[in-house]
Design a protein around this motif. Sequence first.
Motif, mmCIF file in Angstrom:
data_model
loop_
_atom_site.group_PDB
_atom_site.id
_atom_site.type_symbol
_atom_site.label_atom_id
_atom_site.label_comp_id
_atom_site.label_asym_id
_atom_site.label_seq_id
_atom_site.Cartn_x
_atom_site.Cartn_y
_atom_site.Cartn_z
ATOM 1 N N ALA A 117 4.461 12.544 1.331
ATOM 2 C CA ALA A 117 4.816 11.210 0.809
ATOM 3 C C ALA A 117 6.205 11.239 0.190
ATOM 4 O O ALA A 117 7.024 10.337 0.410
ATOM 5 N N LEU A 138 0.841 -1.204 0.000
ATOM 6 C CA LEU A 138 0.000 0.000 0.000
ATOM 7 C C LEU A 138 0.872 1.248 0.000
ATOM 8 O O LEU A 138 0.642 2.192 -0.763
ATOM 9 N N ALA A 139 1.885 1.245 0.865
ATOM 10 C CA ALA A 139 2.765 2.408 0.945
ATOM 11 C C ALA A 139 3.439 2.658 -0.395
ATOM 12 O O ALA A 139 3.521 3.798 -0.869
ATOM 13 N N GLU A 149 -3.525 19.244 -1.006
ATOM 14 C CA GLU A 149 -3.106 18.095 -1.802
ATOM 15 C C GLU A 149 -1.590 18.103 -2.000
ATOM 16 O O GLU A 149 -0.921 17.090 -1.829
ATOM 17 N N VAL A 172 0.942 4.141 -2.791
ATOM 18 C CA VAL A 172 0.695 5.552 -2.463
ATOM 19 C C VAL A 172 1.845 6.424 -2.940
ATOM 20 O O VAL A 172 1.658 7.459 -3.577
ATOM 21 N N LEU A 203 1.964 6.571 -6.797
ATOM 22 C CA LEU A 203 0.859 7.368 -7.331
ATOM 23 C C LEU A 203 1.056 8.841 -7.020
ATOM 24 O O LEU A 203 0.844 9.716 -7.854
ATOM 25 N N SER A 204 1.500 9.126 -5.781
ATOM 26 C CA SER A 204 1.618 10.535 -5.393
ATOM 27 C C SER A 204 2.681 11.241 -6.215
ATOM 28 O O SER A 204 2.613 12.446 -6.429
ATOM 29 N N TRP A 257 0.196 17.055 1.141
ATOM 30 C CA TRP A 257 0.143 15.605 1.364
ATOM 31 C C TRP A 257 1.072 14.852 0.429
ATOM 32 O O TRP A 257 1.798 13.951 0.835
ATOM 33 N N ARG A 258 1.038 15.271 -0.819
ATOM 34 C CA ARG A 258 1.920 14.590 -1.769
ATOM 35 C C ARG A 258 3.377 14.860 -1.418
ATOM 36 O O ARG A 258 4.246 13.998 -1.563
#
Lengths: 80, 731
Positions: free
Chosen positions: B314, A50-51, B307, A54, A57-58, B310-311
């Motif tokens: 990550a 999942l990580a 957004e 994410v 995708l991010s 948040w990105r």
Amino acid sequence: MGKARTPENAPTHYIPIGSQEPPPVFVDPTGGRRRWIRRTAYGIGLLLVLALIVVWLSQLGGSAPPPGRTPGPSSAAAAR
Amino acid sequence: MTVYRATPPPHDPAESTGRLPPIQRKRRIRRRRFFSGGLGLVVLLLLATVILVSVYTDAGFSPDGTTQSTTSSDDVPDSISEGGPVIDVNAEGEVRTYGMPAKTIALTFDDGPDPLWTPKILDVLSRHHAPATFFVVGSQVARHPDVAERITAEGHEIAGHSFTHPDLARLPNWRREMENSQTQLAIAYATGRSSSLMRPPYSSFADAISDEDWQTVQDVGAQGYLTVLDTMDSEDWKRPGVDAIVRNGTPKGTGGQILLMHDAGGDRSQTVAALDRLIPEMQRKGFRFSTVSAALGDEVNPAATDEAVWRGRALVWTVHFADFVLDILWVLLIVAGGLIVVRTLILFLFAWRHSRHRRSPDWSWGLPVSAPVTIVVPAYNEEKTIAPAVRSLAASRHPNLEVLVVDDGSTDGTVAAVEELGLRNVRIVRIPNGGKANALNAGVALSRSELVVMVDADTVVEPEAVHRLVQPFGDPMVGAVAGNVKVANRGSLIGKWQHIEYVIGFNLDRRLYDTFGCIPTIPGALGAFRRRALTEAGGLSTDTLAEDTDLTMAIHRAGWRVVYEESARAYTEAPASMKQLWKQRYRWSYGTMQAMWKHRHAVVESGPSGRFGRRGLPFITLFSVLLPLLAPLIDLMALYGLLFLDRKITIIGWLAMLVVQVLTAILAFRLDREPLRPLWTLPLQQIVYRQLMYLVLLVSALAAVTGRRLRWQTIHRTGDLSSAPSPARGV
């Protein structure tokens, strides 16, 4: 059969063969440890997947645009 | 060394697949494969991501701009070449340029944030109340978000300078977009702000724009960025001295300027010192300092969207995680490398000393030993190899010797093969099938002599071997003796590899263990025991798969010395296929782990047991489990270095490791007086054999942790003993 001869100087005695031994080292007869480890590994693996999804995708899901600018610089800036 | 089948373990529904109906069995095996395959895939993906991210953030995929491919500027409009330092190309392709208002200086700092120099520059700026613009590299922001946050918190402007500092002109458009986007995200996470300014790496004045750069400026403009160049270069990156930087930064006339400086990329103390002089001087001359956007009348760093934050989070976490994993790998690699060097040195030193000691003319174990010896040969379905083995044993030159073949319920012609030999000093007993340990125990119980030699049924010995093997019993403290086992079938590549491994293992490792008094294993192929030592150790047990290692450790703990007699040589049939080898090694390493775990309490015990536990066990764990588990790192990092780091250094490093191994092997071969010829296969061994060996270790460690039951597996014998000494040959 009573005919087998033993060496004269050796007393007859029993030799236990295949006697019960302690259970093998490491082996987990109930399978509980194995199940626990498998479930934990599945859980961690799933989290990692999942990580990864994410993260990928991010970063690849479209680029982040710069903020829209206020229309044109003010007169304070000298256009050259 | 015989790999021996035992009685099937009691039925165990959770573990064994052996007794399940075929369909269920297949299903369970498939589930296991799926499980381990999936786990392996995840680990691989993770590692790939980590490597990709770290290589990317370290600019491994970014061409640098130190050499320009073209200098032509025919396509660049004059309005750009002669225009201002801020270029605005809107979506319709309209081009406008702006400059700074008169008497305004925009200080700009490239390449940061740097954890050391950026704060110092910020200190100077705040002392003089001079706002500035920082063109930050995204990957640096990701690594030092706190510094980036301080930049905006103190009222300065933050803007993009790409993510990895590549020459943008040499990248495809999608990469340019990615670089800018990720920088935007990193800034958003670190500061909560966004920026529409962007300075391409390796850029300078507007009149230096080449055709390629112009294309970049247009693309970046289409993405919505203003390209910010400069009008003055402090050249502080050359470290020309504080005076020169101040001179370079002092404008002629009163026109507005954008001054290029750097807050990262090496020692920036001159920049800090120059700023401390330049700013007050300019302020005295009536110049004011401004950020670029403020001077243009734009909003400075509008808030970023949630957004983007948040990105960005990550992204930053990924970069941190990748850095962390790679750091750990490097530390482990250095530890492993250090251990390997230490181990090699120790091996060289002690093996050489051991050999010199043993060869010296006044070396002896004690009085010559000629006490009666019983040779116990356990056999299960060994009809192909048992005849030469027994013949060589029966022909041993030792007075008063008896060979006792214990047939463990064989279903083939093993018994007939022995009886056919018609040798007088060979006895054969048949017992119900109960496993190798059980057969050996029976053999010991059925023999009368004080000295017992155990030999595998696939092993032929030299005529002197048994006599030499029992000589150490001249020392009353010696409880067990390990012989020198060699590979008999060396014809194939896999045979040669094992031959090399055996020679190194028996002549270096075992000599080292002997010196430290902690030989972990008396090989099943050739070992001698004092009956009392066997009894005190409780005989052989079936709770580990390496009953020989288990027994040896028990003898150590009972206070006996366990020694190595290198002149007692035996030749054994080594596995002839990769699959057989895998099975054998799987059992060995799993069994060794079992034995070490079984005897772990020795560490805290007193007396000889504690001595072995505290001296021998850690030594064995370090060198036979931990070090081999770290070994894959060397291959992994070599691959990484070959792909992403300096290739020459990587290859030199790898070759150095090979040379160390070759030297080690040569020493071992010399000590054993073996011809060096098979060593040509050593470089090949690095590529297949080594990886197989540590994969075995890894898999067996996993099996140990999960508590899976491993069973004895029969090894298919060919009866190939071609490299054994000639008297024993000829079946």
